[in-house]
Scaffold this active site. Structure first.
Site, PDB file in Angstrom:
ATOM      1  N   HIS A 171      -3.756   3.919  -4.983  1.00 48.16           N
ATOM      2  CA  HIS A 171      -4.818   2.989  -4.599  1.00 48.16           C
ATOM      3  C   HIS A 171      -6.064   3.750  -4.141  1.00 48.16           C
ATOM      4  O   HIS A 171      -6.558   3.592  -3.023  1.00 48.16           O
ATOM      5  CB  HIS A 171      -4.368   2.017  -3.508  1.00 48.16           C
ATOM      6  CG  HIS A 171      -5.243   0.809  -3.435  1.00 48.16           C
ATOM      7  ND1 HIS A 171      -5.114  -0.165  -2.484  1.00 48.16           N
ATOM      8  CD2 HIS A 171      -6.306   0.419  -4.208  1.00 48.16           C
ATOM      9  CE1 HIS A 171      -6.019  -1.109  -2.660  1.00 48.16           C
ATOM     10  NE2 HIS A 171      -6.768  -0.778  -3.704  1.00 48.16           N
ATOM     11  N   GLU A 191       0.832  -1.201   0.000  1.00 48.91           N
ATOM     12  CA  GLU A 191       0.000   0.000   0.000  1.00 48.91           C
ATOM     13  C   GLU A 191       0.875   1.262   0.000  1.00 48.91           C
ATOM     14  O   GLU A 191       1.943   1.280   0.619  1.00 48.91           O
ATOM     15  CB  GLU A 191      -0.906   0.007   1.235  1.00 48.91           C
ATOM     16  CG  GLU A 191      -2.058  -0.980   1.151  1.00 48.91           C
ATOM     17  CD  GLU A 191      -2.990  -0.694  -0.001  1.00 48.91           C
ATOM     18  OE1 GLU A 191      -3.516   0.426  -0.092  1.00 48.91           O
ATOM     19  OE2 GLU A 191      -3.197  -1.596  -0.827  1.00 48.91           O
TER      20      GLU A 191
END
Length: 314
Positions: free
Chosen positions: A281, A261
């Protein structure tokens, strides 16, 4: 009964707690944390006394759950659930539900945002205007008439197919299960990669999809092709993709997901790759999708407490 929400979920905290309390009733204790912490020690401390926990997309390993003797249920406020140690959950009999469906529209929207950004050179055009430039060298193609390949024909993939058809694209798909979808031609992966001008990924991350799009598969793509990944980062070999972009083997890429992430390390191979739009993201996250997700979380918790849990994953 204690339910612990381990992190913010994109909805104001007071609103989220109110939504959850309405769903599960006043007799259930809800503990809400307004910060996201991913270290094992903090997760143990936050989860220790919970009968059920809610989390989104950070890793939730057995090293945490081993310290949670009361834990019986995990609500993953996300579509994918590979970040939860499912083997340990099965051993312990911990039930796990996800929240598939909340981000279908949001992710499909971003696919076309990335694609049009690449096709019409929107970022370079913005830069050109700001430096008193013109459209010279920035004219790009239209979507109409292009061959649009979708890998993974779940809810998001099929929504992308519908939008691609509205743009006038010829739509191809590859999926574990061949479906009957008007105007969509199902084919094998290699044929899709060789045929399509646009390839958009919509498969889950699992043992069979990690590294699915590596150097050999990228080499099958047309030199004018673009790759869009709003699925999961490890599905694509980022180094092989960067090499293909930098050597002109394919024309462009729009990437919303990475091996980890964001924030992404500045040394990541795609950071310096040519004709590559990167987003942190954000595909799943819109104002509307966050409320949709909260509603599904509430419904999942309610159904679990009533003894008929919804959206259980394997």
């Amino acid at each position: 009964m204690k339910i612990t929400i381990l992190e913010p979920l994109g909805v104001p905290g007071d609103t989220l707690v109110h939504m959850m309390q309405e769903a599960v009733g006043a007799d259930v204790e809800i503990q809400y944390y307004d910060t996201r912490k991913e270290d094992t020690e903090t997760l143990i401390e936050r989860s220790r006394d919970a009968d059920a926990v809610v989390l989104s997309n950070f890793k939730y390993p057995r090293q945490v759950m081993e310290h949670c003797p009361k834990l019986k249920y995990i609500c993953v406020a996300f579509t994918g659930y590979d970040h939860v140690d499912m083997d340990y959950c099965r051993q312990r009999g911990i039930q796990v539900s996800n929240c598939a469906g909340y981000s279908t529209a949001a992710v499909a929207d971003l696919v076309f945002g990335l694609l049009i950004g690449l096709y019409r050179n929107i970022i370079p055009c913005n830069e050109a205007v700001r430096r008193a430039g013109t459209k010279a060298g920035l004219v790009g193609p239209e979507l109409e008439g292009k061959k649009f390949g979708i890998i993974g024909a779940g809810a998001i993939g099929l929504r992308v197919a519908k939008i691609a058809q509205a743009f006038g694209c010829e739509v191809y798909a590859h999926s574990r299960t061949v479906k009957q979808v008007d105007g969509v031609m199902f084919t094998d992966l290699d044929v899709l990669l060789k045929t399509c001008d646009i390839v958009s990924l919509h498969v889950p991350q699992n043992a069979s999809t990690v590294g699915m799009i590596g150097k050999e598969k990228i080499a099958l793509m047309k030199t004018n092709a673009v790759l869009i990944n709003t699925a999961r980062g490890p599905i694509v070999d980022s180094a092989a993709l960067a090499e293909a972009l930098n050597n002109g083997k394919i024309a462009g890429a729009g990437i919303d997901v990475f091996e980890k992430e964001p924030p992404i390390d500045p040394s990541h191979p795609l950071i310096g790759a040519k004709n590559c739009i990167l987003t942190p993201h954000v595909g799943f996250a819109t104002f509307e999708s966050m409320y949709k997700r909260a509603e599904i979380v509430g419904s999942n918790l309610k159904s679990y407490l009533e003894g008929h849990p919804e959206n259980l994953v394997k």
